[in-house]
Design an enzyme around this catalytic site. Structure first.
Site, PDB file in Angstrom:
ATOM      1  N   GLU A 144      53.416  11.283   0.646  1.00  0.00           N
ATOM      2  CA  GLU A 144      54.561  10.559   0.082  1.00  0.00           C
ATOM      3  C   GLU A 144      55.021   9.444   1.021  1.00  0.00           C
ATOM      4  O   GLU A 144      55.296   8.327   0.586  1.00  0.00           O
ATOM      5  CB  GLU A 144      55.712  11.532  -0.168  1.00  0.00           C
ATOM      6  N   THR A 145      55.068   9.738   2.297  1.00  0.00           N
ATOM      7  CA  THR A 145      55.496   8.741   3.282  1.00  0.00           C
ATOM      8  C   THR A 145      54.523   7.568   3.336  1.00  0.00           C
ATOM      9  O   THR A 145      54.922   6.404   3.283  1.00  0.00           O
ATOM     10  CB  THR A 145      55.622   9.392   4.677  1.00  0.00           C
TER      11      THR A 145
END
Length: 137
Positions: free
Chosen positions: A63-64
């Site tokens: 996600e990052t």
């Protein structure tokens, strides 16, 4: 690269030690509109009770990486938010360094799709994530 992309990359690097990335030791190795590469040292602080990296860590890394990559690509045209994250765990890791590489699958006006491969020290893929982002204008 536009000036807006340069500004986003500068902001990413300036805040490398802040938030989730700072907590797990995430370090940006390559940041561009077409690819983001990070490394994360593995230790007991990332383990689940059986001594291997917790699956949520892989999801959060994916996600990052996708969010940063999508933000850099979008530049000053808006911001992105994750709307779906599907991460598969392929191999258990107990120690070493993880390397995550995010590349675009699709980049459109309203959404983006990024693939994030996470590898161990032997370059074996240990997890693969696919993250869909919404472009907010």
């Amino acid at each position: 690269m536009t000036e807006s992309n340069s500004d986003v990359i500068r902001q990413v690097r300036e805040h490398e030690d802040v938030g989730f990335g700072g907590v797990i030791g995430l370090e940006y190795r390559d940041v561009s509109p077409d690819r983001v590469v990070v490394t994360v040292p593995v230790g007991p602080h990332l383990h689940q009770p059986h001594g291997i990296v917790h699956g949520g860590v892989y999801c959060a890394i994916a996600e990052t990486v996708a969010s940063v990559a999508g933000s850099v690509w979008l530049g000053g045209e808006g911001r992105v938010v994750g709307v779906n994250n599907s991460t598969d765990f392929l191999r258990a890791v107990t120690e070493g360094t993880l390397t995550a590489t995010g590349t675009p699958v699709h980049r459109g006006r309203s959404q983006q799709l990024w693939r994030v491969e996470i590898a161990d020290d032997q370059d074996r893929v240990v997890a693969v994530g696919q993250v869909r982002l919404a472009n907010l204008q």
